[in-house]
Design an enzyme around this catalytic site. Sequence first.
Site, short mmCIF file in Angstrom:
data_model
loop_
_atom_site.label_atom_id
_atom_site.label_comp_id
_atom_site.label_asym_id
_atom_site.label_seq_id
_atom_site.Cartn_x
_atom_site.Cartn_y
_atom_site.Cartn_z
N GLY A 10 -5.54 -0.65 -4.38
CA GLY A 10 -4.37 -0.06 -3.71
C GLY A 10 -3.10 -0.21 -4.53
O GLY A 10 -3.10 -0.79 -5.61
N VAL A 12 -0.31 -2.00 -3.89
CA VAL A 12 0.13 -3.39 -4.06
C VAL A 12 -0.88 -4.15 -4.93
O VAL A 12 -0.49 -4.90 -5.82
CB VAL A 12 0.30 -4.10 -2.69
CG1 VAL A 12 0.63 -5.57 -2.88
CG2 VAL A 12 1.37 -3.42 -1.86
N CYS A 126 8.30 -6.19 2.90
CA CYS A 126 9.10 -5.92 1.70
C CYS A 126 10.60 -5.82 2.01
O CYS A 126 11.44 -6.41 1.33
CB CYS A 126 8.62 -4.66 1.01
SG CYS A 126 8.16 -3.34 2.13
N ARG A 227 12.85 6.50 5.59
CA ARG A 227 12.02 6.77 4.40
C ARG A 227 12.67 7.88 3.59
O ARG A 227 13.06 8.91 4.14
CB ARG A 227 10.63 7.22 4.87
CG ARG A 227 9.61 7.28 3.77
CD ARG A 227 9.16 5.94 3.28
NE ARG A 227 8.51 5.13 4.31
CZ ARG A 227 8.19 3.85 4.14
NH1 ARG A 227 8.47 3.23 3.01
NH2 ARG A 227 7.62 3.17 5.12
N HIS A 234 13.15 -0.17 -2.52
CA HIS A 234 13.90 0.00 -1.28
C HIS A 234 15.38 -0.36 -1.51
O HIS A 234 15.68 -1.31 -2.24
CB HIS A 234 13.38 -0.94 -0.19
CG HIS A 234 11.97 -0.67 0.25
ND1 HIS A 234 11.29 0.48 -0.05
CD2 HIS A 234 11.13 -1.44 1.00
CE1 HIS A 234 10.08 0.41 0.50
NE2 HIS A 234 9.96 -0.74 1.13
N1 LIG Z 1 3.37 -0.81 -0.43
C1 LIG Z 1 4.23 -1.77 -0.17
O1 LIG Z 1 5.40 -1.75 -0.58
C2 LIG Z 1 3.84 -2.94 0.63
C3 LIG Z 1 4.72 -4.00 0.67
C4 LIG Z 1 4.39 -5.12 1.40
C5 LIG Z 1 3.19 -5.15 2.04
N2 LIG Z 1 2.33 -4.10 2.00
C6 LIG Z 1 1.06 -4.21 2.72
O2 LIG Z 1 -0.01 -4.31 1.79
C7 LIG Z 1 -1.15 -3.66 2.31
C8 LIG Z 1 -1.66 -2.62 1.33
O3 LIG Z 1 -0.64 -1.69 1.05
P1 LIG Z 1 -0.77 -0.62 -0.12
O4 LIG Z 1 0.53 0.05 -0.15
O5 LIG Z 1 -1.31 -1.25 -1.34
O6 LIG Z 1 -1.89 0.36 0.51
P2 LIG Z 1 -2.92 1.32 -0.24
O7 LIG Z 1 -2.37 1.80 -1.52
O8 LIG Z 1 -3.34 2.31 0.79
O9 LIG Z 1 -4.18 0.36 -0.57
C9 LIG Z 1 -4.98 -0.22 0.43
C10 LIG Z 1 -5.99 -1.18 -0.18
O10 LIG Z 1 -6.73 -1.81 0.86
C11 LIG Z 1 -8.14 -1.57 0.69
N3 LIG Z 1 -8.79 -1.45 1.99
C12 LIG Z 1 -8.54 -0.55 2.95
N4 LIG Z 1 -9.38 -0.72 3.99
C13 LIG Z 1 -10.17 -1.77 3.67
C14 LIG Z 1 -11.25 -2.43 4.33
N5 LIG Z 1 -11.66 -2.07 5.54
N6 LIG Z 1 -11.85 -3.46 3.69
C15 LIG Z 1 -11.43 -3.84 2.45
N7 LIG Z 1 -10.43 -3.25 1.78
C16 LIG Z 1 -9.80 -2.24 2.39
C17 LIG Z 1 -8.19 -0.28 -0.07
O11 LIG Z 1 -9.46 -0.16 -0.70
P3 LIG Z 1 -10.10 1.29 -1.00
O12 LIG Z 1 -9.44 1.79 -2.25
O13 LIG Z 1 -11.55 0.95 -1.19
O14 LIG Z 1 -9.84 2.15 0.19
C18 LIG Z 1 -7.04 -0.47 -1.06
O15 LIG Z 1 -7.44 -1.32 -2.10
C19 LIG Z 1 -0.75 -3.14 3.68
O16 LIG Z 1 -1.10 -4.09 4.64
C20 LIG Z 1 0.74 -3.00 3.57
O17 LIG Z 1 1.36 -3.10 4.83
C21 LIG Z 1 2.62 -3.00 1.29
#
Ligand SMILES: NC(=O)c1ccc[n+]([C@@H]2O[C@H](COP(=O)([O-])OP(=O)(O)OC[C@H]3O[C@@H](n4cnc5c(N)ncnc54)[C@H](OP(=O)(O)O)[C@@H]3O)[C@@H](O)[C@H]2O)c1
Length: 329
Positions: A10, A12, A126, A227, A234
Amino acid sequence: MRIAVVGATGMVGEVMLKVLAERNFPVTELIPVASERSVGKEIEYKGKKYKVVGMQTAVDMKADIALFSAGGDTSLEWAPKFAAAGTTVIDNSSAWRMDPTKKLIVPEINAAELTAADKIIANPNCSTIQMVLVLAPLHKKYNIKRVIVSTYQSITGTGVKAVQQLENEYAGVQGEMAYKYPIHRNAIPQCDSFEENGYTKEEMKLVRETKKILSDNTIAITATAVRVPIVGGHSEAVNVEFSNDFDVNEVRNILHHTDGVVVQDNNDTYTYPMPMYAQGKDEVFVGRIRRDESQENTLNMWIVADNLRKGAATNTIQIAEYLIAAKLV
Ligand SMILES: NC(=O)c1ccc[n+]([C@@H]2O[C@H](COP(=O)([O-])OP(=O)(O)OC[C@H]3O[C@@H](n4cnc5c(N)ncnc54)[C@H](OP(=O)(O)O)[C@@H]3O)[C@@H](O)[C@H]2O)c1
């Protein structure tokens, strides 16, 4: 350290791998983990290829630390299983942040709360991290009464799907939508879903998490989270009312000496923080520091940070570094 990166495919997760490598984190074994969809896929770390494994396999591998960024539901289900196997989980989702039995950590502020008994540690949202890092030293000195924050949040905060939506819109291609509306040339006054009180979850995270991290429920906070079609980070317009009066130059000086904060504040040279320049950096940038002339003891600031770095990956890895240095893992 045997390190599992859960959500390695993903937004992050990818930054997590980059930051681990950059900081020369003591990784003896890297375990990249994602959903069943990605099992067997290859990711690269320090020039070497690693195969992504599934959740149960990762639990069984008994890593020392698991860095989770795979969404709230995944975390609720799997973090306790990792913890039961002896792995310390540092979680980026909102799953555990407000659980009174879990610590919510920004290392520069409250890492000292951590003990070896903390097997699931929450990383704040974040937008909260960047604000609270600036507020913490000012609260100590002047005592915050009320905060009004308006955010201008990067699409990278919504994950891979949102970046794809913006790219599709740039290219004029129809594709899957991460948001209910187009984001290109738009500002959407909704980050995350709505709560009963009419605020979004993102807005309420700013309210609740700030109080928990600063250990002060008396601070009044209200937020509007928006957004915008930005990728670098941000931005936040923050209005803070203190109990005590302040000197603006003293505020600048305090922030100048705050770990992890960089003051960019000079109107003569048009120096102020911007997401385009914060992208890829680990610090939180603050500028446009000025007195709110409409009310006594009140300050305005503009705070910017890369949400994938200090807002997520960097903060998580700094927690892990603290655990190692304090011999808590
Ligand atoms: N983006 C930000 O700025 C940010 C900041 C702070 C916190 N977060 C938090 O970090 C998390 C991920 O965010 P992201 O932006 O990186 O999202 P993302 O790009 O959609 O990535 C999601 C990740 O989680 C994996 N995943 C999804 N469903 C799963 C499951 N059932 N079992 C195991 N792995 C699973 C995905 O794997 P696949 O590729 O196999 O689907 C992918 O590696 C969220 O909880 C978000 O709230 C994000």
